[in-house]
Design a protein around this motif. Structure first.
Motif, mmCIF file in Angstrom:
data_model
loop_
_atom_site.group_PDB
_atom_site.id
_atom_site.type_symbol
_atom_site.label_atom_id
_atom_site.label_comp_id
_atom_site.label_asym_id
_atom_site.label_seq_id
_atom_site.Cartn_x
_atom_site.Cartn_y
_atom_site.Cartn_z
ATOM 1 N N LEU A 190 0.826 -1.206 0.000
ATOM 2 C CA LEU A 190 0.000 0.000 0.000
ATOM 3 C C LEU A 190 0.861 1.256 0.000
ATOM 4 O O LEU A 190 0.591 2.220 -0.734
ATOM 5 C CB LEU A 190 -0.917 0.012 1.226
ATOM 6 N N LEU A 191 1.899 1.261 0.834
ATOM 7 C CA LEU A 191 2.741 2.451 0.965
ATOM 8 C C LEU A 191 3.438 2.796 -0.349
ATOM 9 O O LEU A 191 3.474 3.960 -0.762
ATOM 10 C CB LEU A 191 3.767 2.240 2.079
ATOM 11 N N VAL A 192 4.011 1.783 -1.017
ATOM 12 C CA VAL A 192 4.736 2.087 -2.261
ATOM 13 C C VAL A 192 3.768 2.510 -3.362
ATOM 14 O O VAL A 192 4.119 3.359 -4.202
ATOM 15 C CB VAL A 192 5.615 0.909 -2.714
ATOM 16 N N GLN A 193 2.572 1.943 -3.382
ATOM 17 C CA GLN A 193 1.596 2.363 -4.391
ATOM 18 C C GLN A 193 1.163 3.808 -4.165
ATOM 19 O O GLN A 193 1.165 4.622 -5.093
ATOM 20 C CB GLN A 193 0.370 1.450 -4.345
ATOM 21 N N LYS A 194 0.769 4.104 -2.947
ATOM 22 C CA LYS A 194 0.280 5.441 -2.628
ATOM 23 C C LYS A 194 1.346 6.503 -2.899
ATOM 24 O O LYS A 194 1.089 7.523 -3.545
ATOM 25 C CB LYS A 194 -0.151 5.469 -1.157
ATOM 26 N N GLN A 195 2.544 6.264 -2.423
ATOM 27 C CA GLN A 195 3.576 7.290 -2.493
ATOM 28 C C GLN A 195 4.124 7.473 -3.910
ATOM 29 O O GLN A 195 4.430 8.591 -4.319
ATOM 30 C CB GLN A 195 4.674 6.966 -1.484
#
Length: 719
Positions: free
Chosen positions: A393-398
């Protein structure tokens, strides 16, 4: 600064509606058809915290008002010894779907799972790339547990002594209906946390429950048009000249191509990564990407997040990394803003500023022996378990936010996601290569708020290659992944013409695919979804009870029942039913929902609410259209339309009923649609007094996008 509470307020402007419930829990109505409760003291860091998304409240408000779909008095939440236990009631005939991206099963009732982000290990046990803790019931409701933890699920497998509907004790010696799996009337979950936040989504249909979940978690992504075109991932050590030669070959042979994926060889060092270009293979990356973009082809870059000691950012990011390394590279704690600035800063400078259009983010899922262990520590104080559940989730969002800052839409690949990630413009993939599993995963993606690609890599025969390519065309990303094999669309000359026609069909259907993704974004309807979400579908599956007399008790001593499932056909958009063929098959059965259905290629009537057998030949994948279905198509193109480029429209109508379709349009590349720069055009077909069909399109709104050069109509079904 460390991320703490999710920075979006879900409930600040909503009037709360309190329902009776078990113990101290109170159900709050937070949107039409959506309720929330808190049991105990939930973790500060959750799936929704990591995703950092806002619900589409206006779209949710446009949905119908419904009542709470369960008996709140039968919902139990308890906290003991720093763990939370949940129990939700089940009716006897109720079926369950979801619990993440499964590959072998669609029906989840009767299964025991541990929802754990991991590389898929060839078994549906909950360890998967997107173990989304959301399930939907055939009764028309959904449940989402907002916890970034490994969650144990007993989906109707356990029978409590105090159950109001206990199973009947049977004598195996005399009762042929004895079962090793007695009836269970509940879904039970265990979350290793002192509390949890839970949401319930009403329908009244399963599809509407899924839509509410998708809208509540941001709505589906709206890819750029080029993202829905055709993509080739080249061999991992290709140079810029070899990529140019590949692009030339696609053009010379008449194969469409919209973006090329570069594998690890574009980096100066990989596993772990420097994040800078290899100066030998790519001496001028900016010029290289500019030249290809001028030809209508964009570049997608493979990465994983593990930082090499030779990376320019290694020294700066080291204080913000975890205690354990992966492939001797440090792991950034991406919940810390300082870490985010350092990590994504080099991406912006080295990749986006030089012309990259997207990413394939690898290795954020597993295996355990590759990623950080659960004993690892991170400077934010969040546990290794929480990091494992949310890193995708973090790598997608950022990374998405990098492109948003430049007003450029992106579309890429990722190996892990989770609840709350619905809106991210990424498609999941893995290393498995079972064609049938790929289709089951595509079906299950529609219950989980994620996208999945049944990519083509290589094949043993021309038949298998063509069958895989046919599936790719009717999926979220039309991709050949040749990073290891170097496969080309024309690698099997005996089916080159058939593969070319399928690739071109993908491009012809661009108006349909683009409109269906717009519905995913604005309305929450998954563009690819299982048959149980289709109105009029009578689920033909059933438990096949195995008696002692019929079982081989040496190998199956408890005579386990087996379940028939419809897991090899799916809905693609509003009107299409796709039934893939697999290598070695010349015919197959297709379960049609009620209502008349027609052949996509010919317009011929095929059936109504029945099981049919089709023999399509090698050159076609069976596809069927609902009565009254309208499919907007365009001319054969080698690249998706660019911003401001007009295209022709051929509108196909099928069946014997009038029909309508909403055609979506915007500039195809930027986020300007979020400010209202988009249009919906109504396509309608009616029958005139003389029996002839007539097609009409609504006029474009003043100041709204209008990219149609011309419109023609084709009535496929002739009496």
């Amino acid at each position: 600064m460390i991320l703490t509470k999710r920075n979006i307020c879900f409930f600040g402007v909503v009037t709360l509606f309190i329902l009776p419930s078990f113990g101290q829990a109170k159900w709050e109505k937070v949107a039409p058809g959506v309720w929330r409760t808190v049991v105990g003291v939930p973790d500060e860091f959750t799936l929704l915290t990591a995703a950092g998304i806002a619900p589409k409240m206006e779209a949710l408000a446009a949905m119908s008002e419904v009542t709470f779909p369960l008996d709140a008095g039968q919902i139990v939440g308890e906290v003991t010894e720093n763990q939370t236990q949940l129990r939700f009631p089940l009716e006897r005939v109720e079926q369950l779907f979801g619990f993440g991206l499964q590959f072998k099963t669609v029906h989840q009732r009767g299964r025991i799972l541990r929802l754990h982000v991991d590389h898929y290990g060839n078994a549906d046990n909950g360890r998967t790339h997107a173990p989304v803790p959301f399930y939907v019931s055939s009764r028309g409701y959904g449940v989402f547990v907002n916890a970034a933890r490994y969650i144990d699920v007993y989906a109707g497998t356990a029978s409590r002594r105090d159950s109001p509907n206990p199973p009947e004790a049977r004598d195996r010696n005399t009762d042929k209906d004895w079962s090793a799996n007695p009836y269970s009337d509940a879904v039970e979950m265990r979350i290793p946390s002192a509390g949890v936040e839970v949401f319930v989504f009403a329908g009244p249909t399963p599809l509407e429950a899924v839509r509410r979940y998708n809208l509540f978690t941001g709505g589906g992504p709206l890819p750029p048009r080029w993202g829905l075109g055709f993509t080739q991932r080249v061999h991992r050590l290709f140079s810029d000249e070899q990529v140019r030669e590949e692009v030339d070959a696609f053009e010379e042979r008449g194969f469409p191509l919209d973006f090329v994926g570069l594998e690890p060889g574009w980096l100066s060092k990989s596993y772990p990564n420097t994040f800078v270009w290899d100066p030998v293979r790519f001496p001028d990356p900016e010029g290289f990407m500019r030249d290809l973009k001028d030809r209508g082809v964009r570049i997608n870059l493979w990465v994983n997040p593990f930082v090499s000691p030779d990376s320019p950012i290694y020294g700066d990011i080291l204080p913000f990394t975890g205690s354990h390394t992966v492939w001797a590279g440090v792991v950034p704690d991406l919940t810390i803003q300082a870490s985010q600035r350092i990590f994504w800063g080099i991406f912006e400078q080295e990749h986006l500023d030089k012309g990259a259009s997207g990413y394939k983010i690898d290795e954020v899922d597993g295996f355990d022996e590759w990623l950080w262990p659960d004993v690892a520590r991170f400077p934010s104080g969040y546990s290794a378990e929480q990091m494992r559940q949310t890193y995708g989730l973090l790598v997608q969002k950022q990374s998405m936010d990098l492109f948003r800052q430049k007003n450029q839409r992106t579309y890429g690949l990722v190996r892990a996601s989770n609840g709350g990630g619905t809106s991210f413009p990424y498609v999941i993939y893995n290393d498995n290569y079972d064609h049938r599993d790929f289709i089951t995963a595509l079906i299950n993606s529609g219950y989980a708020g994620v996208l999945w690609t049944p990519e083509a890599r290589a094949s043993k025969t021309a038949e298998e290659w063509l069958r895989r390519m046919q599936t790719v065309v009717f999926s979220p990303m039309a991709m050949i992944n040749a990073w290891a094999s170097g496969t080309k669309p024309w690698s099997f000359p005996e089916v080159e013409d058939e593969v070319r026609l399928m690739a071109r069909l993908r491009m012809q259907m661009m108006p349909y695919w683009y409109s269906e993704f717009a519905k995913y974004h604005f309305e929450g309807t998954p563009p690819f979804r299982g048959m149980s979400l289709e109105p009029g579908f009578s689920d033909a599956s059933q438990l096949i009870t195995v008696s002692d007399q019929d079982a081989d008790l040496e190998t199956n001593p408890y005579a386990q029942a087996t379940r028939k499932e419809v897991k090899d056909q799916y809905m693609a958009g509003e009107y299409l039913l796709v039934a893939p063929m697999f290598a070695g098959e010349t015919s197959r059965q297709v379960v049609l929902p009620s209502g008349k259905w027609f052949d996509f290629y010919t317009g011929d009537y095929v059936g109504d609410g029945e099981i049919i057998t089709v023999t399509p030949g090698l050159d076609k994948i069976p596809v069927f259209v609902k009565d009254g279905g309208i499919i907007p198509m365009t001319e054969v193109r080698m690249h998706a339309p660019k911003k401001g480029e007009k295209y022709t429209l051929e509108v196909r109508h099928y069946g014997e009923r009038p029909g309508e379709y909403l055609l979506y349009d915007d500039d195809g590349e930027t986020f300007d649609f979020e400010q209202g720069a988009y249009s919906w055009r109504r396509l309608s077909v009616t029958k005139q007094r003389n029996g002839a069909w007539k097609g009409e399109v609504s006029k474009p709104e003043k100041g709204k996008p209008d990219n149609l050069a011309s419109i023609s109509w084709r009535f496929m079904t002739v009496r």
